[in-house]
Design an enzyme around this catalytic site. Structure first.
Site, PDB file in Angstrom:
ATOM      1  N   GLU A  80       0.819  -1.140  -0.004  1.00  0.00           N
ATOM      2  CA  GLU A  80       0.158   0.083  -0.030  1.00  0.00           C
ATOM      3  C   GLU A  80       0.652   1.333  -0.150  1.00  0.00           C
ATOM      4  OE1 GLU A  80      -2.802   0.906   3.539  1.00  0.00           O
ATOM      5  OE2 GLU A  80      -3.126   2.592   2.566  1.00  0.00           O
ATOM      6  N   ASP A 129       9.676   6.388  14.740  1.00  0.00           N
ATOM      7  CA  ASP A 129       9.488   7.487  14.393  1.00  0.00           C
ATOM      8  C   ASP A 129       9.981   8.486  15.526  1.00  0.00           C
ATOM      9  OD1 ASP A 129       8.716   9.874  13.575  1.00  0.00           O
ATOM     10  OD2 ASP A 129       6.458   9.481  13.643  1.00  0.00           O
ATOM     11  N   ASP A 188      10.435  12.367  17.089  1.00  0.00           N
ATOM     12  CA  ASP A 188       9.967  13.870  16.444  1.00  0.00           C
ATOM     13  C   ASP A 188      10.603  14.664  17.642  1.00  0.00           C
ATOM     14  OD1 ASP A 188       7.148  14.818  15.267  1.00  0.00           O
ATOM     15  OD2 ASP A 188       8.539  16.070  16.288  1.00  0.00           O
ATOM     16  N   GLY A 240      12.687  15.411   7.217  1.00  0.00           N
ATOM     17  CA  GLY A 240      12.331  16.607   6.221  1.00  0.00           C
ATOM     18  C   GLY A 240      12.335  17.897   7.172  1.00  0.00           C
ATOM     19  N   ARG A 293      11.912  17.915  11.724  1.00  0.00           N
ATOM     20  CA  ARG A 293      12.298  18.092  12.876  1.00  0.00           C
ATOM     21  C   ARG A 293      12.449  16.615  13.683  1.00  0.00           C
ATOM     22  NH1 ARG A 293       6.267  19.912  14.633  1.00  0.00           N
ATOM     23  NH2 ARG A 293       5.461  17.833  14.062  1.00  0.00           N
TER      24      ARG A 293
END
Lengths: 469, 469
Positions: free
Chosen positions: B80, B149, B151, B201, B203
């Protein structure tokens, strides 16, 4: 009465995933549920057995949220088992165990959510029952699974000794000695030990001490049940509806279907249609009838005009559950968020999510409001306000927050006492009672808290009206 | 379940003002020809001439695009993709048969963001054909990379240099620490080899673990790996961020502590974030120490000595030394000595967005996307050289197009043949790194696995009894 249901004949078909005929006699009371039983079961038993097992599983779910020690859990689970799974005739216990398990498999294979719940609860049940077996029968069960794991050699032990010792010390356990046996297994086999950093990992292997070997059996149990549930689901979709449907439509199907919705009482996916709540009522309702978790989120949203994802989900689904319609929900969130980011940005970035929760986007699933257990188990991070205040707030913070609800000092002390012993739902119930001045039926779901509160307030109101008349 | 989209909503809770500062920080190396950072027209050019379709296709095919009889030719088309189009229109369940189909879709639709999801059992674009009316369909994810991930906004409670979407050279080392700790643990503890780190891209960073073993982890196993890294447990309403109990640290944590956390904390985070020089900040740290005598002693000492002549950096280091000494000399030693470690862990240990890692069906932004806010390319990061990765020098869309423009005139005269446009831009370095350090070793092991799997199948078939009688 003669409602005989030849379970295996009807449910297994030939070569179906439930196929096979006779339960392999493991020589142990604990079944691995490898094959569906070929026994005759009356329709009453079919349903009663399953309901009794559900009570056990539901009980396990409740105690698991309280962070008890493993040994305490053992006792609780075994008590639950004895209480609900009793049969008048001791010889029938095995039959009840196996039949109830397979009936629930049928009921709980249907969606990912149900499968996950069933898998977690059955594995926990299996684990505690396994721990309470004699070591002889434990060994037998392990032989049945033909576990391929080997103990590490003395040479390998010497190399790893320091690190293994470090793991033991990190857990405040005695150091390993030359005759402590360790087994080398793929880390995937022991998720619980990995998650809590209870074992040494190296190169993808977990080094499992012999005492923890039971977990490997549970791991196998879980893996096999997980696969079986997916297969059963496929089987149910293909055969249940086409082949069995005609003669079973009125007998088994309704029972099986209702079983899967009975597990939590109401799940509040469908909002209460009798209640019509608009966004202007919310401030008032938040004050009177929101549980602390929702009250806190609501307050933060009003203050900050923003909530992070976890908070939006927890509050948004709750509001859906109490009867806030999609249009009102959109207006409510937009109104708040616009203060900070402007209406355009809301439409672009957040509206989708609101519609998504109401089943209008993406997969079009109507999402279920979170239960207490789910909220307690969540892991709020920096900047997050969701979660269960009783579980996730520090004591000072909780004390201060409870103060704003105008709880009396002894009531606050009682709530904090419950929190210290990790009874978060009881703490919530205590707060409910202090606020409403009336006993609660126990709190399992924020929406249930809301309903109870509203019911009480309505009855007070109507009695005031009748008193005035 | 709860967050199927990879949080497109929470991307920017920052105010307009905060964004302005970030832009000025990121605008340093802008050039004349393409003055804007991001525009849909440039994006079209980027997909038309620079995006590495071949490399992406090779990666996500995992060797199944070859001619070996063991290859599964449907493999890539069951993956997907999702697009975020202009005006934040979000399209899920896209799939592509091959590179040309992918190229056409990217160029026609010009997605502002591309997310990569799981591999399903059937082509996701045709999922409706497999849905059996109401209820649960057979359509389900079967494989996905294990992803992480991180952040920078999750560090907002301790960052003193910037907040929200902003980053600078003072806080970026937090990401460097994350890469080092996670990369080492994934390789040494879990035995993974094919790990791709990507700049998000703006932070943060993303991590893709691509070993076949990682791709096949169940949700439960993903949870266990994520929880293995769940050390930092702070949230908005609790001061205690990290709790380390036990007589020693788990070997994985102590390796991270000695090799990465401690040196980075003392050399970079402590002085750069001025954690101890102002009262507001040192209070936060003192609150983590469970000993009133020491905290009040420190308070007395520090309140008097307001940076008289010494530099800010020295103040931080001196005070840290004082605090450590006090804690280490204390008589209640073990618990308080843990406090030093707890403080360092709380300020440096990776803070992951765990939900992203826990569920197979979570989507994650594709490498080589352009971040719509910064115009920067999501380039791979070399974990062995992450100290030298500087987000402010990552190529931007306009910079790349300028390079392409300028090189045209240069290349005319030279005889050197350039087969791909990106080879003439600063993207070349990133794509070459992607190829040689990640893709080639990955494909080598994929080939071996496909061959081994194929041989296994042949043997299994040979061992099976034939149906002739």
């Amino acid at each position: 009465m003669d409602f005989r249901v030849a379970t295996s004949k009807r449910l297994s078909g030939d070569g179906g995933p439930l196929g096979g005929s006779i339960v392999a006699d493991t020589g142990s009371r604990l079944s691995l549920y490898e094959t569906a039983p070929n026994v005759e079961v009356s329709l009453e038993e079919f349903e009663q057995f399953a309901l009794d097992r559900l009570r056990v599983l539901k009980g396990i779910e409740e105690v698991r949220a309280r962070r008890k020690r493993l040994e305490e859990l053992d006792t609780v689970v075994i008590d639950l088992w004895r209480k609900h799974m009793r049969t008048p005739n001791a010889a029938d216990l095995n039959k009840k165990d196996v039949v109830s398990h397979f009936v629930l498999r049928l009921a709980y294979c249907r969606t990912e959510e149900l499968r996950r719940w069933f898998l977690a609860m059955e594995s926990a049940l299996f684990r505690h029952r396994f721990r309470c077996e004699s070591s002889d029968s434990q060994r037998k069960l392990m032989d049945d699974y033909k576990l391929p794991f080997k103990a590490i050699s003395v040479a390998e032990f010497e190399v790893l000794k320091d690190k293994l010792g470090q793991v033991c010390r990190s857990l405040n356990q005695p150091l390993p000695t030359a005759d402590s046996a360790y087994y080398k297994v793929p880390f995937e086999e022991v998720p619980d030990l990995v998650a809590n950093r209870k074992i040494l990992l190296g190169g993808g292997h977990a080094f499992v001490p012999r005492e923890q070997l039971a977990l490997l059996v549970v791991g196998q149990f879980r893996t096999r049940l997980s696969k079986a549930l997916v297969l059963t689901n496929r089987f149910v979709i293909m055969k249940w509806t086409s082949v069995c449907a005609e003669d079973e439509k009125d007998r088994l199907a309704p029972i099986v279907e209702s079983l899967s919705t009975r597990y939590l009482g109401a799940d509040y996916t469908q909002p209460d249609s009798k209640r019509d709540i608009s966004s202007k009522d919310l401030d008032n309702l938040a004050k009177t009838s929101f549980p602390l978790c929702m009250h806190h989120l609501f307050k933060k949203l009003r203050e900050d005009h923003h909530l992070r994802h976890g908070g939006r989900q927890q509050l948004g689904l709750f509001l859906k559950g109490i009867g806030l319609k999609l249009e009102d929900a959109l207006a409510f969130w937009k109104n708040e968020f616009s203060h900070k980011i402007g209406p355009d940005k809301f439409d672009k970035e957040y509206a989708y999510n609101v519609r998504h929760n109401y089943g209008k986007e993406g997969k079009k699933t109507d999402y279920t409001p979170y239960s207490c257990v789910r909220i307690i188990m969540s892991t709020p991070g920096v900047g997050d306000h969701h979660g269960c205040p009783y579980r996730h707030f520090s004591e000072e913070n909780l004390r201060a927050t409870l103060g704003t609800l105008r709880l009396s000092t002894p009531a606050v002390a009682e709530v904090l006492e419950k929190v210290r012993s990790h009874h978060y739902q009881l703490a919530c119930a205590t707060a409910f009672e202090a606020i409403h001045g009336s006993p609660s039926e126990g709190i399992n779901h924020p929406n249930q808290y809301f309903d109870q509160s509203q019911k009480l307030l309505q009855s007070v109101k109507s009695s005031e009206v009748s008193a005035a008349n | 379940m709860t967050r199927e989209l990879h949080e497109p909503m929470d991307e920017d809770p920052s105010s307009g003002e905060a964004r302005k500062t970030e832009d000025s920080y990121l605008n340093d190396n802008q050039q004349a020809h393409f003055p804007e950072e991001f525009s849909p027209d440039f994006l079209k050019l980027y997909y038309g001439r620079l995006f590495p379709f071949d490399e992406m296709h090779k990666w996500l095919s995992y060797g199944h695009d070859g001619k070996h009889p063991g290859c599964d030719s449907t493999f890539f088309s069951r993956r997907e993709f999702s697009f975020t189009l202009e005006h934040d229109i979000y399209v899920r369940y896209l799939s592509f048969r091959d590179v040309p189909e992918m190229e056409t879709a990217f160029r026609d639709k010009c997605p502002h963001k591309i997310d990569i999801g799981s591999i399903y059992n059937v082509d996701p674009a045709k999922r409706m054909a497999y849905a059996h009316g109401a209820g649960d369909s057979v359509f389900s994810p079967v494989e996905k990379e294990l992803v992480f991930d991180v952040d920078m906004t999750d560090y907002d409670d301790m960052r003193t240099c910037c907040s929200g979407a902003d980053i600078c050279s003072k806080c970026w080392p937090l990401m460097t620490i994350t890469i080092k700790v996670l990369d080492t643990a994934l390789r040494e503890d879990f035995g993974f080899q094919h790990i791709l780190w990507v700049y998000s891209g703006r932070r943060g960073v993303h991590c893709w673990v691509c070993d076949s073993r990682a791709r096949r982890l169940s949700n439960e196993q993903r949870c266990s790996v994520a929880d293995y890294f769940h050390v930092y447990k702070g949230n908005q309403n609790n001061n205690k961020k990290v709790t380390l109990s036990g007589a020693a640290l788990h070997p994985s944590l102590s390796r991270a502590y000695t090799d990465v956390l401690k040196p980075y904390f003392e050399e970079q985070i402590l002085p750069n974030q001025s954690l101890l020089s102002s009262e507001e900040h040192y209070e936060k740290i003192l609150q983590m120490i469970p000993d009133d005598a020491i905290t009040s002693q420190m308070r007395d000492r520090w309140q008097g000595t307001r940076r008289s002549s010494s530099s800010n950096e020295e103040v931080n280091l001196t005070r840290w030394r004082q605090l450590r000494q006090a804690l280490e000399l204390s008589k209640k030693n073990q618990m308080l000595r843990r406090s030093v470690e707890e403080i360092i862990f709380a300020h440096t240990y990776p803070r992951l967005d765990l939900e992203v890692s826990k569920h197979m069906n979570h989507l994650l932004k594709s490498p080589f996307c352009i971040h719509p806010k910064t115009g920067r390319v999501c380039v791979p990061i070399d974990p062995d050289d992450c100290d030298n990765f500087d987000p402010s020098t990552v190529p931007t869309l306009s910079q790349l197009l300028n390079e392409l423009n300028n090189s045209k005139s240069n290349v005319k005269g030279s005889s050197k043949k350039v087969s791909k446009d990106w080879e003439r831009t600063s993207l070349a370095k990133s794509i070459c790194f992607f190829r040689t350090s990640f893709l080639e070793p990955l494909l080598r092991s994929c080939k071996l696995e496909i061959e081994a799997h194929h041989q296994g199948k042949i043997q299994e078939l040979a061992g099976r009894p034939t149906l002739n009688w």
